[in-house]
Design a protein around this motif. Structure first.
Motif, PDB file in Angstrom:
ATOM      1  N   HIS A 113      62.815  -3.786 -70.002  1.00  0.00           N
ATOM      2  CA  HIS A 113      61.714  -3.076 -69.327  1.00  0.00           C
ATOM      3  C   HIS A 113      61.619  -3.489 -67.854  1.00  0.00           C
ATOM      4  N   HIS A 143      53.714  -7.883 -66.231  1.00  0.00           N
ATOM      5  CA  HIS A 143      52.878  -6.795 -65.716  1.00  0.00           C
ATOM      6  C   HIS A 143      51.398  -7.125 -65.943  1.00  0.00           C
ATOM      7  N   HIS A 196      55.809 -10.043 -70.897  1.00  0.00           N
ATOM      8  CA  HIS A 196      56.291  -9.836 -69.528  1.00  0.00           C
ATOM      9  C   HIS A 196      55.126  -9.917 -68.552  1.00  0.00           C
ATOM     10  N   ASP A 200      48.872  -5.468 -66.908  1.00  0.00           N
ATOM     11  CA  ASP A 200      48.212  -5.028 -68.151  1.00  0.00           C
ATOM     12  C   ASP A 200      48.597  -5.897 -69.355  1.00  0.00           C
ATOM     13  N   HIS A 201      49.433  -6.922 -69.135  1.00  0.00           N
ATOM     14  CA  HIS A 201      49.782  -7.882 -70.190  1.00  0.00           C
ATOM     15  C   HIS A 201      49.434  -9.316 -69.781  1.00  0.00           C
ATOM     16  N   HIS A 227      59.927   2.721 -69.688  1.00  0.00           N
ATOM     17  CA  HIS A 227      59.581   2.709 -71.114  1.00  0.00           C
ATOM     18  C   HIS A 227      60.532   3.627 -71.883  1.00  0.00           C
ATOM     19  N   ASP A 284      56.598  -4.142 -74.088  1.00  0.00           N
ATOM     20  CA  ASP A 284      57.027  -2.908 -73.410  1.00  0.00           C
ATOM     21  C   ASP A 284      58.547  -2.896 -73.441  1.00  0.00           C
TER      22      ASP A 284
HETATM   23 ZN   LIG Z   1      55.027  -3.322 -68.623  1.00  0.00          ZN
END
Ligand SMILES: [Zn+2]
Ligand SMILES: [Zn+2]
Length: 455
Positions: free
Chosen positions: A161, A64, A62, A66-67, A398, A182
């Protein structure tokens, strides 16, 4: 058969999330994140661990940061990989990576090497859009590795998510690995929750964000708390600032506020939102029929919203009439809209601040939430005083601890790898599973260490 699993970032923390899988000599990288706070050598994933290993495809669960935020860096080491994502995720990449470029330039992080920063260039990002293959949920994707001994089947499942989020099922020679990414099983305001196969898998790689949180209040209870808070602040003539992540949380919060107003639970106040989250909302609207929704066809752009104007952050109308301001970033990172706006906001006694999501313990948002009212405290390195009210609400995207454990009990993996959570969260889930499924091998992987997926 070779089967290998290596965490390249985000072991026992929510950071520069990235993992590597070698499935019978076909190599996959799942996600390439940028750490939400750190700007040192752990800000980006460690691709040196897989320097001499096969890499054939990159799967993005996805969009976000942090990914996704480490993708340009990942491409430097693996320029040849196929890039696989859902269609909405592909669309979201452009907006999100442009923001990452802006963020990194603004922060001028000294500890990230200049040649790495130079990868974060707008023209590189434009090319990315053409490189990412966009798929539907549950479509069959075959990956043939250049040194692979057998094809690998890949399927993306709705992870519930954020828009486009996916869990990834890999099948090779009859063996299966599920990487949850996630995940949220419970219905949110816009998204209906994950839709995953619950049959047995050989290896399960699972996120644990909420692994240590037991019996949290339900979403409906939290909605009522938020309504009470907004009513309290607006009754005394104040406005509410909601620091919110631009992707996912903002759209859920807008729908939530709209529903509360429609139901008469809060007054119809002006809602302010920012430019980037508007762009993201329009991508949500593009898929309002194409991907599962609680209310198919509902469009976020139909909710009346006023613009947050950058030049008027300290003087906007929300300082004169009760309003709700939904502004990124969710953690009040230095330089973000919510961080700048809060400088005057926190000194205004009848105002309120409502946090809506996860706060990194090193973030300004965390400092503010835990600050004493009407006393001096240190906010992002400077002395400050908070006179307004502040409250935190849990509208998590989450899965709850109970849902995560329930899922593991259903799929009964031979091996379980716990990632994307702090040590306490991973250990807490691990201990419970060891008790309930003694046949399952539980592992909390360490950064850079190689593990076998199948015995
Ligand atoms: Zn996420
Ligand atoms: Zn994440």
């Amino acid at each position: 058969m070779t089967s290998e699993f290596i965490v390249l970032g985000g072991a026992e923390e929510i950071g520069a999330n990235s993992t590597y899988l070698n499935l019978n000599e076909t190599g996959f990288i799942v996600d390439a994140g940028l750490h939400p706070q750190k700007r040192d050598r752990n800000a980006l994933p460690h691709y040196n661990y897989i320097e001499y290993k096969p890499t054939d495809a990159f799967v993005l669960t996805h969009a976000h940061t942090d990914h996704l935020g480490g993708v340009p860096y990942m491409m430097k080491f693996n320029p040849h990989v196929r890039m696989i994502a859902t269609r909405p995720t592909r669309d979201l990449c452009e907006v999100m990576l442009q923001n990452t470029v802006k963020l990194l330039r603004r922060e001028a992080p000294d500890d990230i090497p200049k040649d790495t920063l130079s990868l974060y260039d707008y023209t590189v990002l434009e090319r990315m859009n053409m490189l990412v293959e966009g798929y539907r949920y549950e479509e069959n994707i075959t990956v043939t590795g250049s040194h692979g001994l057998s094809d690998v089947q890949v399927r993306l499942y709705d992870a519930g998510h954020i828009l486009g989020s996916a869990s990834v099922l890999f099948t090779v020679e009859g063996k299966t690995v599920l990487h949850t990414g996630d995940i949220q099983f419970t219905k949110q305001d816009l998204l209906p929750g994950a839709s995953l196969p619950r049959h047995h898998v050989d290896a399960l790689i699972m996120e644990c964000t909420n692994g240590a949180t037991e019996h949290a209040l339900t979403r409906d209870e939290e909605k009522q708390r938020l309504a009470d808070f907004i009513n309290m602040v607006s009754d005394r003539g104040g406005s509410v600032l909601m620091p919110t992540f631009a992707l996912g949380k903002t759209q859920e919060v807008l729908k939530l506020l709209h529903s509360l107003m429609q139901a008469g639970k809060i007054p119809t106040l002006p809602i302010y939102s920012g430019g980037m989250s508007r762009k993201i909302s329009s991508i949500y609207d593009r898929y309002c029929y194409a991907v599962p929704r609680v209310q198919p066809g509902f469009e976020l752009t139909d909710i009346p919203q006023r613009d947050i104007i950058w030049e008027e952050l300290y003087t906007g109308d929300y300082f004169r009439e009760p309003s709700i301001v939904v502004a990124s970033s969710g953690m009040m990172n230095v330089g973000s809209t919510s961080f700048l706006m809060v400088q005057r906001w926190m000194r205004t006694p009848n105002f309120g601040i409502a946090f809506t999501g996860w706060l990194d313990p090193n973030s300004p948002g965390y400092e503010l939430l835990h600050s004493p009212k009407n006393e001096s405290f240190i906010f992002a390195g400077r002395k400050a005083k908070r006179k307004c009210d502040v409250e935190k609400f849990r509208f998590s995207a989450h899965a709850t601890r109970e849902d995560l454990i329930g899922f593991v009990l259903d799929v009964k993996p031979k091996k379980l790898f716990l990632i994307h959570g702090d040590t306490e969260a991973c250990e807490s889930i691990g201990a419970q599973i060891l008790q309930e499924l003694p046949q399952t091998k539980v592992c909390i992987p360490q950064l850079g260490k190689s593990y076998t997926l199948f015995d």
